[in-house]
Scaffold this motif. Structure first.
Motif, mmCIF file in Angstrom:
data_model
loop_
_atom_site.group_PDB
_atom_site.id
_atom_site.type_symbol
_atom_site.label_atom_id
_atom_site.label_comp_id
_atom_site.label_asym_id
_atom_site.label_seq_id
_atom_site.Cartn_x
_atom_site.Cartn_y
_atom_site.Cartn_z
ATOM 1 N N UNK A 52 9.146 0.464 -5.700
ATOM 2 C CA UNK A 52 8.671 0.917 -4.398
ATOM 3 C C UNK A 52 9.183 2.321 -4.128
ATOM 4 N N UNK A 53 8.447 3.030 -3.266
ATOM 5 C CA UNK A 53 8.835 4.380 -2.867
ATOM 6 C C UNK A 53 8.902 4.460 -1.352
ATOM 7 N N UNK A 54 9.624 5.453 -0.856
ATOM 8 C CA UNK A 54 9.683 5.674 0.592
ATOM 9 C C UNK A 54 8.271 5.883 1.135
ATOM 10 N N UNK A 55 7.972 5.232 2.253
ATOM 11 C CA UNK A 55 6.648 5.318 2.852
ATOM 12 C C UNK A 55 5.730 4.166 2.495
ATOM 13 N N UNK A 58 11.657 2.903 4.361
ATOM 14 C CA UNK A 58 12.066 4.187 4.933
ATOM 15 C C UNK A 58 12.825 5.011 3.900
ATOM 16 N N UNK A 59 13.788 4.366 3.251
ATOM 17 C CA UNK A 59 14.554 5.025 2.181
ATOM 18 C C UNK A 59 14.591 4.067 1.004
ATOM 19 N N UNK A 89 0.835 -1.201 0.000
ATOM 20 C CA UNK A 89 0.000 0.000 0.000
ATOM 21 C C UNK A 89 0.869 1.252 0.000
ATOM 22 N N UNK A 90 0.325 2.297 -0.566
ATOM 23 C CA UNK A 90 0.974 3.618 -0.588
ATOM 24 C C UNK A 90 -0.085 4.661 -0.257
ATOM 25 N N UNK A 91 0.138 5.407 0.806
ATOM 26 C CA UNK A 91 -0.839 6.413 1.247
ATOM 27 C C UNK A 91 -2.219 5.777 1.422
#
Length: 289
Positions: free
Chosen positions: A253-256, A236-237, A138-140
């Protein structure tokens, strides 16, 4: 011959030109043999183009599990992984004929496959259940990916360290900088997890192993948790981080981003020859003395 299985499906892997002719010959020989036993034979649609025989039904991989009570997979472990995931909702058992390299999931060799398959059809076999992992990314709070894996879920970076935070059942475990992280079933512990220094788990165990890939903190070691654990990994990074499932499909993937891994409701049924021994397999495949 009175067969335990009355309807058998065949799925094959398509190789390079050098191996294509042998694969065509092996597939044709197998289909002809099964038809001669009076069995209903269903061949996966793409595989059917390589079978020089008539009298069998064709079906897509998505529907083949509803037409057969045994699926014979000719290929390597990668082919078994793909077919197993595709048929996970049908519970149809799989038997593998090795056309790959090591073949941890494919027990039969092509030179002896007909004799071994006849024994299996007569009821001389072992049936084994292998657990799957279910993963949600999940993202946001928006679901990006929802899939399953038979071997492993891998979060990694190709060239740079990434930073990950790991929780098990809501409890903080660690924050690590590494090349990545492998979440593996017992089946997958002889795959990427083994190469990364993780433990080998017997497939009868119900557990998930968390294996770091080249961690920056050398004391960070693999850990194994019960199969009913819920593992959450927070990116995280990220840099160039990505996630993959059984090594077959990569997604950025992205941070968060949050990745949730838990045992899947479905499982895969594998058919082994009657004399199959897991420790013999390990000794032969890994060249143990």
């Amino acid at each position: 011959m009175q067969s335990t299985f009355r309807s058998v499906a065949i799925v094959g892997k398509y190789m390079d030109a050098a191996a294509l002719q042998q694969m065509r010959s092996d597939l044709t020989r197998l289909a002809h043999h099964l038809l001669a036993q009076g069995l209903h034979v269903c061949v996966e649609s793409n595989t059917a183009a390589f079978v020089e025989h008539e009298g069998f039904e064709q079906a897509s991989l998505e529907t083949i599990g509803n037409k057969a009570d045994l699926v014979i997979v000719m290929g390597g472990d990668g082919t078994m992984l793909s077919v197993g995931r595709a048929l996970r909702d049908t519970a149809v058992p799989l038997i593998g004929i090795n056309r790959g390299r090591l073949g941890f999931l494919t027990d039969l060799q092509t030179e002896h496959m007909l004799d071994e398959i006849d024994k299996i059809l007569q009821g001389h076999f072992q049936l084994e259940s292998r657990m799957l992992l279910h993963s949600e990314t999940t993202r946001d709070n928006t679901l990006l990916l929802n899939t399953v894996a038979l071997n492993d879920v891998v979060i990694k970076s190709a060239f740079r360290l990434i930073e990950l935070e790991v929780h098990v059942d809501g409890l903080f475990v660690s924050r690590q900088r590494s090349d990545g992280l492998i979440l593996t079933t017992p089946t997958g512990t002889t795959a990427y997890g083994l190469s990364a220094g993780g433990p080998i788990m017997h497939p009868d165990l119900e557990a998930i192993s968390i294996v770091p890939i080249s961690p920056h903190t050398l004391s960070y070691r693999p850990i194994t948790v019960p199969a009913d654990s819920v593992i959450e990994v927070i990116v995280v990074h990220a840099a160039d981080a990505q996630i993959s499932y059984d090594g077959q499909g990569q997604y950025p993937l992205s941070a968060g981003d949050h990745v949730r891994i838990a045992r899947a409701q479905q499982s895969i049924q594998l058919v082994h020859p009657e004399d199959y021994c897991y420790f013999d397999m390990l000794r032969n495949k890994l060249n143990w003395g």
